[in-house]
Design an enzyme around this catalytic site. Structure first.
Site, PDB file in Angstrom:
ATOM      1  N   ARG A  87     -24.630 -15.439 -71.450  1.00  0.00           N
ATOM      2  CA  ARG A  87     -25.005 -14.754 -72.499  1.00  0.00           C
ATOM      3  C   ARG A  87     -25.255 -13.391 -72.284  1.00  0.00           C
ATOM      4  O   ARG A  87     -26.009 -12.786 -71.737  1.00  0.00           O
ATOM      5  CB  ARG A  87     -26.281 -15.603 -73.273  1.00  0.00           C
ATOM      6  CG  ARG A  87     -26.787 -14.998 -74.638  1.00  0.00           C
ATOM      7  CD  ARG A  87     -27.606 -15.791 -75.260  1.00  0.00           C
ATOM      8  NE  ARG A  87     -28.201 -15.437 -76.358  1.00  0.00           N
ATOM      9  CZ  ARG A  87     -29.178 -14.670 -76.863  1.00  0.00           C
ATOM     10  NH1 ARG A  87     -30.085 -14.123 -75.857  1.00  0.00           N
ATOM     11  NH2 ARG A  87     -29.448 -14.363 -78.170  1.00  0.00           N
ATOM     12  N   ASN A 164     -29.435 -11.470 -82.426  1.00  0.00           N
ATOM     13  CA  ASN A 164     -30.567 -12.175 -81.419  1.00  0.00           C
ATOM     14  C   ASN A 164     -31.804 -12.045 -82.379  1.00  0.00           C
ATOM     15  O   ASN A 164     -32.284 -11.119 -83.027  1.00  0.00           O
ATOM     16  CB  ASN A 164     -30.996 -11.229 -80.171  1.00  0.00           C
ATOM     17  CG  ASN A 164     -31.945 -11.786 -79.314  1.00  0.00           C
ATOM     18  OD1 ASN A 164     -31.775 -12.545 -78.778  1.00  0.00           O
ATOM     19  ND2 ASN A 164     -33.006 -10.886 -79.478  1.00  0.00           N
ATOM     20  N   GLU A 165     -32.593 -13.180 -82.436  1.00  0.00           N
ATOM     21  CA  GLU A 165     -33.877 -13.382 -82.969  1.00  0.00           C
ATOM     22  C   GLU A 165     -33.957 -12.506 -84.137  1.00  0.00           C
ATOM     23  O   GLU A 165     -34.859 -11.456 -84.388  1.00  0.00           O
ATOM     24  CB  GLU A 165     -34.919 -12.972 -81.940  1.00  0.00           C
ATOM     25  CG  GLU A 165     -35.018 -13.717 -80.761  1.00  0.00           C
ATOM     26  CD  GLU A 165     -36.012 -13.072 -79.456  1.00  0.00           C
ATOM     27  OE1 GLU A 165     -36.794 -12.068 -79.742  1.00  0.00           O
ATOM     28  OE2 GLU A 165     -35.902 -13.721 -78.408  1.00  0.00           O
ATOM     29  N   HIS A 231     -35.419 -19.992 -78.822  1.00  0.00           N
ATOM     30  CA  HIS A 231     -35.869 -19.295 -77.531  1.00  0.00           C
ATOM     31  C   HIS A 231     -37.361 -19.841 -77.107  1.00  0.00           C
ATOM     32  O   HIS A 231     -38.236 -19.937 -78.132  1.00  0.00           O
ATOM     33  CB  HIS A 231     -35.834 -17.732 -77.850  1.00  0.00           C
ATOM     34  CG  HIS A 231     -34.729 -17.260 -77.939  1.00  0.00           C
ATOM     35  ND1 HIS A 231     -34.434 -15.664 -78.190  1.00  0.00           N
ATOM     36  CD2 HIS A 231     -33.428 -17.631 -78.076  1.00  0.00           C
ATOM     37  CE1 HIS A 231     -33.122 -15.692 -78.456  1.00  0.00           C
ATOM     38  NE2 HIS A 231     -32.503 -16.957 -78.087  1.00  0.00           N
ATOM     39  N   TYR A 233     -40.544 -19.488 -75.165  1.00  0.00           N
ATOM     40  CA  TYR A 233     -41.653 -18.805 -74.340  1.00  0.00           C
ATOM     41  C   TYR A 233     -42.846 -19.411 -74.620  1.00  0.00           C
ATOM     42  O   TYR A 233     -42.952 -20.525 -74.677  1.00  0.00           O
ATOM     43  CB  TYR A 233     -41.403 -17.315 -74.788  1.00  0.00           C
ATOM     44  CG  TYR A 233     -40.323 -16.626 -74.257  1.00  0.00           C
ATOM     45  CD1 TYR A 233     -39.906 -16.420 -72.838  1.00  0.00           C
ATOM     46  CD2 TYR A 233     -38.984 -16.373 -75.310  1.00  0.00           C
ATOM     47  CE1 TYR A 233     -38.671 -15.756 -72.632  1.00  0.00           C
ATOM     48  CE2 TYR A 233     -37.774 -15.830 -74.896  1.00  0.00           C
ATOM     49  CZ  TYR A 233     -37.840 -15.274 -73.780  1.00  0.00           C
ATOM     50  OH  TYR A 233     -36.529 -14.924 -73.046  1.00  0.00           O
ATOM     51  N   GLU A 260     -32.678 -18.561 -74.780  1.00  0.00           N
ATOM     52  CA  GLU A 260     -33.463 -17.890 -73.762  1.00  0.00           C
ATOM     53  C   GLU A 260     -34.749 -18.681 -73.397  1.00  0.00           C
ATOM     54  O   GLU A 260     -35.396 -19.609 -74.210  1.00  0.00           O
ATOM     55  CB  GLU A 260     -34.034 -16.785 -74.490  1.00  0.00           C
ATOM     56  CG  GLU A 260     -33.058 -15.722 -74.805  1.00  0.00           C
ATOM     57  CD  GLU A 260     -33.686 -14.394 -75.241  1.00  0.00           C
ATOM     58  OE1 GLU A 260     -35.070 -14.116 -75.179  1.00  0.00           O
ATOM     59  OE2 GLU A 260     -32.886 -13.598 -75.782  1.00  0.00           O
ATOM     60  N   TRP A 289     -33.547 -16.339 -69.529  1.00  0.00           N
ATOM     61  CA  TRP A 289     -33.727 -15.012 -69.540  1.00  0.00           C
ATOM     62  C   TRP A 289     -34.428 -14.436 -68.223  1.00  0.00           C
ATOM     63  O   TRP A 289     -35.547 -15.123 -67.990  1.00  0.00           O
ATOM     64  CB  TRP A 289     -34.559 -14.331 -70.668  1.00  0.00           C
ATOM     65  CG  TRP A 289     -34.438 -13.156 -71.000  1.00  0.00           C
ATOM     66  CD1 TRP A 289     -35.290 -12.376 -70.279  1.00  0.00           C
ATOM     67  CD2 TRP A 289     -33.684 -12.151 -71.648  1.00  0.00           C
ATOM     68  NE1 TRP A 289     -35.045 -10.935 -70.681  1.00  0.00           N
ATOM     69  CE2 TRP A 289     -34.111 -11.030 -71.515  1.00  0.00           C
ATOM     70  CE3 TRP A 289     -32.536 -12.608 -72.478  1.00  0.00           C
ATOM     71  CZ2 TRP A 289     -33.354 -10.095 -72.056  1.00  0.00           C
ATOM     72  CZ3 TRP A 289     -31.823 -11.628 -73.330  1.00  0.00           C
ATOM     73  CH2 TRP A 289     -32.209 -10.121 -72.859  1.00  0.00           C
TER      74      TRP A 289
END
Length: 398
Positions: A87, A164-165, A231, A233, A260, A289
């Site tokens: 990516r 992205n995001e 993503h 996290y 991610e 990531w």
């Protein structure tokens, strides 16, 4: 510093965010449009497949090209460690230096030369609505149209990750319409590529906005060729949260990848083991990531030190060489002559199930007919008939 549940990644002193076949009646702006036959990488029955119909399960990492355009060897280095996907961070020019069409063409060429699929993403949309420097998905769509000539005919090799995001923790309810409109704009412009769309809330979708609206977004795409990316996290710090989120998409026939994730982060401690194991058991993609270049206190997210492929970090060793990692589960795309299909791992464990189970396990998945023979890594999960199954009596049977 961003608010909790955001992704904090800075480099060179600049903060930036690190990274079905369900047939619904068409409504809204796409009603009445003819459905195109997707070419190249596409969605079929809720899964990402190649043009030949073989499953393609992404196993790879993110590379911050927009901030490190001189690191031209990174794609080759990533591929050499076993990844089947990279990516690549691009910029529309709204926030950082614009990635030109010639650069895009060169990046695609590097991906093809190294037999990896390119997921190309515009990073300037990161945290829109909360980060004043971020731009809109509509602007990102304009960028893709401006570099379309570099992508034409590359549908076998490229996935277009629109932005992205694209929303932070403010006004994230606008995500659904903004995403539908961006998809429509690209389809109207003639894009036949698989499109990938990131979740709001800095990609983590803690509000459930993408989860709850994914079916209508998918149906709005006249090509039915949109993949959803979450993503993971700090919001995903337990195995239950990871499994519940990903199982929702798989259970509803909607294509999803983890676009991610890291092994730790400033907003909490993500459960990378659960992320990788769940993705493996469900046969869905993950992209960690990131290769290198993180700063501002999150250097631990680098997989190698200083872009040196021979100087791997603990995080890099985990994602490439650990359980359910890239080296063990990645399969080269069939367009490059690879075997295709979902990775099944190469671990040395053995399952504890011994039967030839029939019916459904307590967690709702079917039992594996072949018992432990379909569970090469000993985690209690197998793969039969293009979906996950539970080994009778194994760790997942309960």
């Amino acid at each position: 510093m961003r608010k909790p549940r955001s992704t904090l990644i800075t480099t060179a002193g600049v903060a930036f965010a690190a990274v079905m076949g369900l047939m619904f009646p068409l409504t809204g702006p796409f009603a009445g449009r003819a459905e195109a036959a997707p070419t190249g990488i596409r969605v079929s029955d809720g899964r990402v497949v190649e043009a030949d119909g073989n499953d393609f399960v992404m196993r790879g990492v993110n590379h911050a090209h927009a901030w490190y355009p001189d690191r031209t060897g990174s794609i080759a280095d990533i591929a050499a460690k076993g990844a089947n996907t990279v990516r690549v961070v691009l910029s529309s020019g709204d926030r950082w230096t614009r990635t030109t069409a010639s650069e895009v063409s060169a990046l695609v060429g590097q991906c093809k030369a190294n037999k990896v699929i390119c997921v190309l993403e515009v990073h300037d949309t990161t945290g829109y609505g909360e980060d004043g420097a971020a731009t809109t998905l509509d602007r990102a769509a304009d960028y893709w149209i401006s570099v379309q000539d570099a992508l034409r005919g590359q549908e076998d090799y490229v996935v277009v990750n629109i932005g992205n995001e694209p929303f932070g923790n403010n006004n994230y309810g606008e995500w659904t319409n903004a995403t539908k409109n961006a998809i429509g704009k690209l389809r109207d412009a003639g894009f036949a590529h698989a499109l990938m769309v990131d979740a709001p809330n800095w990609g983590q979708d803690w509000s459930g906005t993408m989860r709850d609206n994914a079916a209508s977004v998918f149906a709005s795409d006249p090509d039915r060729n949109t993949v959803f990316s979450v993503h993971m996290y700090g919001v995903y710090d337990t195995a239950t949260e990871v499994r519940d989120y990903l199982n929702h998409f798989v259970g509803n026939g909607l294509p999803v990848v983890v676009g991610e994730f890291g092994d730790r982060h400033s907003d909490g401690n993500p459960d990378e083991d659960a992320i990788m194991a769940t993705a493996q058991s469900l046969g869905i993609g993950y992209l960690g990531w990131s290769w290198s270049g993180n700063g501002g206190g999150v250097e631990y997210l680098d997989m190698v030190n200083g872009f040196d492929a021979n100087s791997i970090t603990a995080w890099g060793d985990r994602i490439f060489n650990g359980r359910d990692g890239i080296a063990a589960t990645s399969k080269t795309a069939t367009v490059y002559g690879g075997g295709g299909g979902p990775g099944t791992g190469t671990g040395t464990g053995t399952g504890t199930g011994t039967g030839t189970g029939t019916g459904t396990a307590p967690n709702g998945y079917p039992y594996c007919v072949d018992g432990g023979s379909s569970d090469p890594d000993g985690d209690g999960w197998g793969w039969e008939n293009s979906r996950s199954c539970v080994v009778p009596g194994g760790p997942a049977d309960g």
